[in-house]
Write an enzyme that holds these catalytic residues in place. Structure first.
Site: not given
Length: 568
Positions: A219, A273, A338
């Site tokens: 991440d 990410h 995202e």
């Protein structure tokens, strides 16, 4: 014959008479009687008709025999095991369990069966515990089915002063999962978990017949995965050299999981990410560490791959290829959740690359997705992708892609309308980290974005087919409950996960209907006389086996089934 003397009784009647059967998840078909049965002091599990049995099957049998000896779960009633002394004294004695495969089915290792294509696995089994002094029998179509049956057999027995007994013999189970994909998603990047933590979790997962570890291994915050093609990624991107999953670590985890009937789906989330990559390869990351982070990322630190850069596309292709080639399973995820448009819109290198190639951000994003999914597919694996990439960005995906529906449960309908296969991971039902309050500093009144806390009852109430047509139901492979680790670490892994994760296990194993024909989500489904009673027993068994599962009620309630229900 013993099977002809079985007495089918409803679950409710069982509860009234004896308490509960300590089986989780509930089998698809269950018949029980009223006679106590106990294991002989020299009880054994033996194979029949399986020549040269695989080593992992023999190991599974050895684990079962060990746990039958070491488990110390007393029945959860007033007086505990003392309430059953008379029944134990007069119980039928069971000397052995004979396990075999149906005629004509191949004998493969459990590990091989586990990593077969998700829709071609056989986990079905039939289990009979007689009361006429014959052996108990377990029959399946595969070694994986035998493993599932052994798991059920272990759950049948209570302990009283070393004697293992059950009260509902004879017993017959005919069982198979409603959904092949039954998972747990674990984020090991935001905070690091040791291999020992992961292995313990895999053990517990196998005890409730979960079939998938979805490993969110990297991440923005850290890159703890050793990659053969790019060793600098973990050397510079991990929190420390001690907080890295080496290639040997990954092999150990995958092998351990596969031996326990659990396939591993590794996610390399991208293009968002990915900030941690900048520690080793800053040229591939846009807006790395840019502030205010809230403009450029969903959480700090900001940074995502430069999707319009040909050199970054080449880097991503090599990264995915290097990791995919090391994994034996048939599934892999590129994530995709995202992504942040301002990050690219304000990045000079991305602006230049877009102009030079005459692309829009949408074009570049689509090209990136096609590239990494193409690599996954080229390695013989089914690509997974997050639902916002499909619904928000309308990204085209390769054939057979599986969509992880995560933002809200209602999104499953929109994904299914595109004809795409899906797994459920809805934040409004399944997120194990919700309700812990804000983790950002200087935010006194902050809450987690997915409040409130998701109780086991909330997870258990999930309907995988809600708002889907009959034709769309075949698109649902199953689901998983995730743990995002902003506020989790080895110290609280067990209690934040268990026993709530077991609720998802039953949702996707048992399906819509309980063995007595009643709906799983019928009246009083989560009552202390129904699912909650069985979940208490599972929780006590987990604790007995070394998993620090959190209590669901005061022990006073646990020993008095139903007396702590809302309207009791």
């Amino acid at each position: 014959m013993a099977h002809q003397s079985l007495i089918a009784v409803t679950l409710l009647a069982l509860l009234a008479r004896y308490g509960v059967l300590a089986i989780w998840p509930m089998p698809r078909s269950l018949q029980t009687g009223t006679s106590p049965v106990k294991l002989s002091s020299d009880f054994t599990v033996r194979l029949e008709g399986i020549h040269a049995p695989p080593a992992d099957l023999l190991s599974a049998i050895a684990r079962t025999q060990s746990r039958l000896q070491s488990d110390r779960l007393e029945r959860l009633v007033l007086g505990r095991g003392t309430a059953d002394v008379k029944a134990i004294q007069g119980a039928h004695v069971l000397a052995s369990l004979t396990a075999t495969l149906h005629s004509g089915f191949p004998v493969r290792p459990i590990t091989e069966e586990t990593i077969r294509a998700i829709d071609s696995k056989s986990e079905s089994y039939q289990l009979l515990v007689p009361t006429d002094h014959a052996d108990a029998t377990l029959v399946a179509n595969s070694t994986l089915g035998l493993l599932r049956g052994l798991t059920t057999f272990e759950q049948l027995w209570y302990d009283y002063k070393g004697t293992k007994y059950m009260l509902e013999g004879p017993l017959q189970v005919v069982d198979e999962p409603a959904f092949p994909y039954r998972g747990f998603s674990l984020d090991t990047s935001r905070n690091f978990y040791t291999v020992t933590d992961i292995l313990r979790t895999l053990d517990a997962m196998s005890w409730v017949k979960l079939s998938i570890l979805y490993w969110r291994i990297i991440d923005s915050q850290s890159f703890p995965l050793e990659v053969e093609a790019y060793p600098e990624l973990s050397q510079k991107g991990a929190y420390s050299l001690e907080e890295i999953y080496t290639r040997d670590d990954v092999k150990q985890v995958v092998k351990y999981a596969n031996e326990r009937g659990i396939d591993v789906v590794m996610e390399l989330d991208s293009p968002g990410h990915t900030t941690a990559i900048s520690a080793a390869f800053p040229e591939h990351i846009a807006c790395a560490g840019k502030t205010p982070w809230s403009r450029y990322a969903s959480e700090p630190p900001a940074g995502q791959l430069r999707i319009a850069s040909p050199s970054t596309l080449s880097f991503a292709s090599t990264l995915f290829s290097s990791v995919a080639s090391s994994l034996p399973g048939t599934m892999m995820s590129s994530g995709g959740d995202e992504v942040n448009l301002p990050c690219w819109e304000e990045d000079a290198q991305t602006i230049s690359d877009l102009a030079q190639r005459n692309l829009t951000i949408a074009d570049a994003l689509n090209g990136f997705i096609q590239t990494v999914q193409g690599v996954i597919k080229a390695h013989g694996k089914v690509p997974f992708i997050k639902s916002d990439m499909v619904l928000t960005h309308n990204a085209p995906v390769v054939n057979e892609t599986v969509v992880v529906v995560w933002q809200k449960s209602a999104d499953a309908t929109a994904v299914a309308s595109k004809g795409l296969r899906l797994i459920h991971q809805p934040s409004d039902y399944f997120y194990l980290d919700c309700g812990g309050g804000a983790w950002l500093g200087d935010d006194i009144f902050g809450n987690s974005w997915c409040d409130p806390f998701k109780t086991w009852q909330r997870a258990y109430s999930f309907d995988p087919y809600a708002n889907l047509s009959i034709a769309q139901r075949s698109l649902v492979l199953g689901g998983q409950m995730p743990l995002w680790s902003e506020q989790s670490s080895p110290e609280n892994l067990d209690p934040i996960v268990w026993p709530r994760l077991a609720a998802g296990a039953e949702v996707f194993w048992t399906g819509e209907t309980l063995p007595d024909g009643s709906p799983r989500l019928g009246a009083n489904a989560t009552s202390g006389t129904r699912a909650l009673a069985r979940l208490h027993e599972l929780r006590f068994r987990l604790v007995d086996r070394g998993v620090k599962a959190i209590a669901l009620q005061p022990k006073w309630c646990v020993l008095r089934s139903g007396e702590c229900d809302l309207y009791s």
